[in-house]
Enzyme design. Sequence first.
Site, PDB file in Angstrom:
ATOM      1  N   HIS A  66      10.646   0.891  -5.797  1.00 23.53           N
ATOM      2  CA  HIS A  66       9.461   0.188  -5.340  1.00 23.53           C
ATOM      3  C   HIS A  66      10.008  -1.302  -4.959  1.00 23.53           C
ATOM      4  O   HIS A  66      11.094  -1.970  -5.744  1.00 23.53           O
ATOM      5  CB  HIS A  66       8.278   0.037  -6.364  1.00 23.53           C
ATOM      6  CG  HIS A  66       7.896   1.302  -6.707  1.00 23.53           C
ATOM      7  ND1 HIS A  66       8.470   2.107  -8.050  1.00 23.53           N
ATOM      8  CD2 HIS A  66       7.043   2.183  -6.406  1.00 23.53           C
ATOM      9  CE1 HIS A  66       7.931   3.248  -8.003  1.00 23.53           C
ATOM     10  NE2 HIS A  66       6.848   3.094  -7.104  1.00 23.53           N
ATOM     11  N   HIS A 109      13.424  -7.436  -4.356  1.00 21.15           N
ATOM     12  CA  HIS A 109      14.258  -6.610  -5.018  1.00 21.15           C
ATOM     13  C   HIS A 109      13.879  -5.205  -4.988  1.00 21.15           C
ATOM     14  O   HIS A 109      12.510  -5.079  -4.797  1.00 21.15           O
ATOM     15  CB  HIS A 109      14.598  -7.250  -6.227  1.00 21.15           C
ATOM     16  CG  HIS A 109      13.829  -7.214  -7.111  1.00 21.15           C
ATOM     17  ND1 HIS A 109      12.847  -8.433  -7.482  1.00 21.15           N
ATOM     18  CD2 HIS A 109      13.381  -6.342  -8.228  1.00 21.15           C
ATOM     19  CE1 HIS A 109      12.032  -8.399  -8.513  1.00 21.15           C
ATOM     20  NE2 HIS A 109      12.167  -6.820  -8.812  1.00 21.15           N
TER      21      HIS A 109
END
Length: 328
Positions: A133, A263
Amino acid sequence: MALVDYTSSSSDEDNPKNSTASKDQVIGGKRKHDTKEFENLPPLPSKFHDLYASTTRASTRDDPSLHSGRKRGTPHIEGNWPTHLYIEWCPPTTEHIVVSDFLAKLIEATATQNDFAICSFLSSDLGAPLPLHISLSRPIGLVTADKENFVELLERVIRTCGIRPFDVTISGVDWVSNFDNTRWFLVLRLLKPPHDGLNKLLHLCNDAVGIFGQPPLYARKLPQDTPSPKRLRRPDGKSTSSSKAPTIASDWTGLGDPSSAFHISIAWALKAPSQETKDITSDLFQKHNSQLSQIHVPINEIKAKVGNVVTNLTLRAGGGEGTSLFGI
């Protein structure tokens, strides 16, 4: 007694080649597959993992012993629906192997460090690849009256925002902690994509959660000469469900640039990594950089998970994309 008693195959016994091949394919109790035969398989639809977006609740209270020592970062409040906005990435087989190889070597290189264990996000306990994710919100909580309006607002905004699908690539690796410093995450940092797509999506999501009284993600104080973003707040003392449907500002004024914060988490640990661990991580990334930097993460939609329900919000492929919300 076994559920089914299987007799040995006479054809295998009669053909030593089949028997030898079968033995060669099973190593350490796991069947060895030729990865090439899976590379051309079509990817699973994005909604597949939504069917398994939640697990069975094992306790009515926060019990770290049930979750490998992890503690709940956001306390559960009765009547609130845990909500998260994110981009999901299911790495294809070849890219999953590249990231897995990097992580396996890091785990091996840090195995001698006391009380520091790295837990992977890449695969389940049974070895099945898991989706990864890119977060576009904090873990937030919505009251029941706001659930539908929140999702409807997001659907309308994403449908009209003019942001087309785009790709992001990996720029580095880092160790970061959560807000409470109770867990540390090994993350892949991302390069800023053309047209600033990630920042624009974050801007929309932050405006949406702000309207519903929730804190933004990666918010920072802008320079004094930077105009503040135009944001509408929900009326004090009223549920959004009983007020006029809110809207989002139609430009990117005061967008800011938290690109370095985006990230993809690939592993976690309960303790802070030592400087030695950080150095090992950096050295290994340099050795794998040529492969990791070739990975492209496609951004075609965002997901809104409210409680156990996941809504897919697809970016429209048509139309131009410029500096404003509507691509003008």
